[in-house]
Design a protein around this motif. Sequence first.
Motif, PDB file in Angstrom:
ATOM      1  N   PRO A   1       0.822  -1.215   0.000  1.00 41.63           N
ATOM      2  CA  PRO A   1       0.000   0.000   0.000  1.00 41.63           C
ATOM      3  C   PRO A   1       0.855   1.264   0.000  1.00 41.63           C
ATOM      4  CG  PRO A   1      -0.047  -1.025   2.150  1.00 41.63           C
ATOM      5  CD  PRO A   1       0.706  -1.953   1.247  1.00 41.63           C
ATOM      6  N   ILE A   2       0.323   2.309  -0.629  1.00 43.48           N
ATOM      7  CA  ILE A   2       0.990   3.605  -0.674  1.00 43.48           C
ATOM      8  C   ILE A   2       0.266   4.594   0.240  1.00 43.48           C
ATOM      9  CG2 ILE A   2       1.568   5.565  -2.154  1.00 43.48           C
ATOM     10  CD1 ILE A   2       2.023   3.545  -4.406  1.00 43.48           C
ATOM     11  N   VAL A   3      -1.055   4.601   0.163  1.00 40.70           N
ATOM     12  CA  VAL A   3      -1.848   5.461   1.047  1.00 40.70           C
ATOM     13  C   VAL A   3      -2.970   4.643   1.680  1.00 40.70           C
ATOM     14  CG1 VAL A   3      -1.385   7.668  -0.090  1.00 40.70           C
ATOM     15  CG2 VAL A   3      -3.267   6.279  -0.880  1.00 40.70           C
ATOM     16  N   LYS A   4      -3.387   5.086   2.864  1.00 40.43           N
ATOM     17  CA  LYS A   4      -4.484   4.443   3.586  1.00 40.43           C
ATOM     18  C   LYS A   4      -5.549   5.500   3.851  1.00 40.43           C
ATOM     19  CE  LYS A   4      -4.284   3.477   8.019  1.00 40.43           C
ATOM     20  NZ  LYS A   4      -3.951   2.870   9.311  1.00 40.43           N
ATOM     21  N   PHE A   5      -6.768   5.206   3.446  1.00 43.45           N
ATOM     22  CA  PHE A   5      -7.907   6.102   3.655  1.00 43.45           C
ATOM     23  C   PHE A   5      -8.751   5.551   4.800  1.00 43.45           C
ATOM     24  CE2 PHE A   5      -6.794   6.222  -0.806  1.00 43.45           C
ATOM     25  CZ  PHE A   5      -6.800   7.569  -1.109  1.00 43.45           C
ATOM     26  N   THR A   6      -9.162   6.418   5.697  1.00 44.05           N
ATOM     27  CA  THR A   6     -10.060   6.044   6.780  1.00 44.05           C
ATOM     28  C   THR A   6     -11.284   6.943   6.698  1.00 44.05           C
ATOM     29  OG1 THR A   6      -8.174   5.437   8.162  1.00 44.05           O
ATOM     30  CG2 THR A   6     -10.292   5.730   9.267  1.00 44.05           C
ATOM     31  N   PHE A   7     -12.458   6.329   6.509  1.00 41.54           N
ATOM     32  CA  PHE A   7     -13.711   7.057   6.382  1.00 41.54           C
ATOM     33  C   PHE A   7     -14.550   6.853   7.627  1.00 41.54           C
ATOM     34  CE2 PHE A   7     -12.416   5.830   2.114  1.00 41.54           C
ATOM     35  CZ  PHE A   7     -12.453   7.044   1.455  1.00 41.54           C
ATOM     36  N   GLY A   8     -15.043   7.945   8.187  1.00 41.09           N
ATOM     37  CA  GLY A   8     -15.944   7.866   9.326  1.00 41.09           C
ATOM     38  C   GLY A   8     -17.364   7.624   8.863  1.00 41.09           C
ATOM     39  N   LYS A   9     -18.308   7.954   9.679  1.00 36.11           N
ATOM     40  CA  LYS A   9     -19.722   7.756   9.367  1.00 36.11           C
ATOM     41  C   LYS A   9     -20.200   8.854   8.422  1.00 36.11           C
ATOM     42  CE  LYS A   9     -24.190   7.278  11.606  1.00 36.11           C
ATOM     43  NZ  LYS A   9     -24.919   7.295  12.868  1.00 36.11           N
ATOM     44  N   PHE A  10     -20.928   8.472   7.373  1.00 36.47           N
ATOM     45  CA  PHE A  10     -21.507   9.446   6.454  1.00 36.47           C
ATOM     46  C   PHE A  10     -22.678  10.134   7.142  1.00 36.47           C
ATOM     47  CE2 PHE A  10     -19.035   6.965   3.601  1.00 36.47           C
ATOM     48  CZ  PHE A  10     -18.776   7.783   2.513  1.00 36.47           C
ATOM     49  N   LYS A  11     -22.717  11.460   7.030  1.00 30.91           N
ATOM     50  CA  LYS A  11     -23.790  12.231   7.649  1.00 30.91           C
ATOM     51  C   LYS A  11     -24.562  12.945   6.549  1.00 30.91           C
ATOM     52  CE  LYS A  11     -20.771  12.853  11.505  1.00 30.91           C
ATOM     53  NZ  LYS A  11     -19.546  13.577  11.717  1.00 30.91           N
ATOM     54  N   SER A  12     -25.863  12.776   6.558  1.00 29.06           N
ATOM     55  CA  SER A  12     -26.727  13.375   5.545  1.00 29.06           C
ATOM     56  C   SER A  12     -26.844  14.884   5.763  1.00 29.06           C
ATOM     57  CB  SER A  12     -28.106  12.727   5.606  1.00 29.06           C
ATOM     58  OG  SER A  12     -28.939  13.263   4.612  1.00 29.06           O
ATOM     59  N   LEU A  13     -26.838  15.630   4.660  1.00 31.31           N
ATOM     60  CA  LEU A  13     -27.012  17.078   4.696  1.00 31.31           C
ATOM     61  C   LEU A  13     -28.311  17.432   3.992  1.00 31.31           C
ATOM     62  CD1 LEU A  13     -23.409  18.220   3.683  1.00 31.31           C
ATOM     63  CD2 LEU A  13     -24.409  18.214   5.969  1.00 31.31           C
ATOM     64  N   PRO A  14     -28.862  18.603   4.268  1.00 31.15           N
ATOM     65  CA  PRO A  14     -30.063  19.019   3.532  1.00 31.15           C
ATOM     66  C   PRO A  14     -29.772  19.056   2.030  1.00 31.15           C
ATOM     67  CG  PRO A  14     -29.641  20.483   5.384  1.00 31.15           C
ATOM     68  CD  PRO A  14     -28.464  19.573   5.265  1.00 31.15           C
ATOM     69  N   SER A  15     -30.737  18.562   1.233  1.00 31.29           N
ATOM     70  CA  SER A  15     -30.543  18.464  -0.207  1.00 31.29           C
ATOM     71  C   SER A  15     -31.801  18.909  -0.937  1.00 31.29           C
ATOM     72  CB  SER A  15     -30.243  17.025  -0.614  1.00 31.29           C
ATOM     73  OG  SER A  15     -29.274  16.451   0.186  1.00 31.29           O
ATOM     74  N   PRO A  16     -31.628  19.598  -2.065  1.00 32.88           N
ATOM     75  CA  PRO A  16     -32.794  19.989  -2.853  1.00 32.88           C
ATOM     76  C   PRO A  16     -33.273  18.841  -3.746  1.00 32.88           C
ATOM     77  CG  PRO A  16     -30.815  20.863  -3.860  1.00 32.88           C
ATOM     78  CD  PRO A  16     -30.398  20.184  -2.579  1.00 32.88           C
ATOM     79  N   GLY A  17     -34.559  18.677  -3.894  1.00 33.89           N
ATOM     80  CA  GLY A  17     -35.113  17.690  -4.823  1.00 33.89           C
ATOM     81  C   GLY A  17     -34.698  16.271  -4.501  1.00 33.89           C
ATOM     82  N   LYS A  18     -34.300  15.529  -5.556  1.00 34.20           N
ATOM     83  CA  LYS A  18     -33.937  14.119  -5.398  1.00 34.20           C
ATOM     84  C   LYS A  18     -32.451  13.918  -5.131  1.00 34.20           C
ATOM     85  CE  LYS A  18     -37.683  12.391  -8.242  1.00 34.20           C
ATOM     86  NZ  LYS A  18     -38.046  11.542  -9.382  1.00 34.20           N
ATOM     87  N   GLU A  19     -31.691  14.998  -5.071  1.00 35.84           N
ATOM     88  CA  GLU A  19     -30.260  14.883  -4.782  1.00 35.84           C
ATOM     89  C   GLU A  19     -30.050  14.489  -3.331  1.00 35.84           C
ATOM     90  OE1 GLU A  19     -28.151  18.450  -5.648  1.00 35.84           O
ATOM     91  OE2 GLU A  19     -28.734  18.456  -7.750  1.00 35.84           O
ATOM     92  N   ARG A  20     -28.902  13.874  -3.072  1.00 41.49           N
ATOM     93  CA  ARG A  20     -28.514  13.537  -1.706  1.00 41.49           C
ATOM     94  C   ARG A  20     -27.105  14.038  -1.488  1.00 41.49           C
ATOM     95  NH1 ARG A  20     -33.161  13.137  -1.331  1.00 41.49           N
ATOM     96  NH2 ARG A  20     -34.379  11.252  -1.062  1.00 41.49           N
ATOM     97  N   ASN A  21     -26.901  14.813  -0.450  1.00 43.43           N
ATOM     98  CA  ASN A  21     -25.590  15.331  -0.099  1.00 43.43           C
ATOM     99  C   ASN A  21     -25.175  14.772   1.249  1.00 43.43           C
ATOM    100  OD1 ASN A  21     -25.300  17.056  -2.392  1.00 43.43           O
ATOM    101  ND2 ASN A  21     -26.708  18.494  -1.427  1.00 43.43           N
ATOM    102  N   TYR A  22     -23.895  14.396   1.335  1.00 39.61           N
ATOM    103  CA  TYR A  22     -23.365  13.823   2.563  1.00 39.61           C
ATOM    104  C   TYR A  22     -22.017  14.456   2.878  1.00 39.61           C
ATOM    105  CZ  TYR A  22     -26.813  10.170   1.691  1.00 39.61           C
ATOM    106  OH  TYR A  22     -27.980   9.495   1.462  1.00 39.61           O
ATOM    107  N   THR A  23     -21.642  14.377   4.124  1.00 35.18           N
ATOM    108  CA  THR A  23     -20.303  14.759   4.552  1.00 35.18           C
ATOM    109  C   THR A  23     -19.729  13.590   5.344  1.00 35.18           C
ATOM    110  OG1 THR A  23     -18.991  16.418   5.707  1.00 35.18           O
ATOM    111  CG2 THR A  23     -21.105  15.890   6.673  1.00 35.18           C
ATOM    112  N   VAL A  24     -18.413  13.460   5.312  1.00 35.60           N
ATOM    113  CA  VAL A  24     -17.773  12.362   6.028  1.00 35.60           C
ATOM    114  C   VAL A  24     -16.392  12.820   6.483  1.00 35.60           C
ATOM    115  CG1 VAL A  24     -16.828  11.327   3.921  1.00 35.60           C
ATOM    116  CG2 VAL A  24     -17.134   9.916   5.941  1.00 35.60           C
ATOM    117  N   ASP A  25     -16.023  12.486   7.706  1.00 35.67           N
ATOM    118  CA  ASP A  25     -14.664  12.754   8.188  1.00 35.67           C
ATOM    119  C   ASP A  25     -13.738  11.732   7.548  1.00 35.67           C
ATOM    120  OD1 ASP A  25     -15.429  14.867   9.834  1.00 35.67           O
ATOM    121  OD2 ASP A  25     -15.879  13.521  11.502  1.00 35.67           O
ATOM    122  N   THR A  26     -12.678  12.211   6.914  1.00 30.37           N
ATOM    123  CA  THR A  26     -11.764  11.340   6.185  1.00 30.37           C
ATOM    124  C   THR A  26     -10.324  11.657   6.565  1.00 30.37           C
ATOM    125  OG1 THR A  26     -13.296  11.370   4.332  1.00 30.37           O
ATOM    126  CG2 THR A  26     -11.095  10.549   3.889  1.00 30.37           C
TER     127      THR A  26
END
Length: 79
Positions: free
Chosen positions: A34-59
């Motif tokens: 391996p060269i890099v290691k990614f660690t993703f936390g829990k995805f958190k939903s954000l307000p989104s217009p229409g059918k879109e979905r927006n999320y944020t995640v600590d990485t």
Amino acid sequence: MTLSVILAVLLACSATFAKEQPAQVMAWPDKGPPIVKFTFGKFKSLPSPGKERNYTVDTTVQNVWNKRIESASFSLYLF
């Protein structure tokens, strides 16, 4: 009575912590050392217009290679 109260509190606390999902870890590249290691936390939903979905995640991205990486750019696509 106090022992039963302490036990109840400990059980409630352990149930709360048990619900927390562990971080997702991914190494790149898939094959070879391996060269890099990614660690993703829990995805958190954000307000989104229409059918879109927006999320944020600590990485966190960690260089696990034995050489310095001067710069890097990453994109994450979810399907």
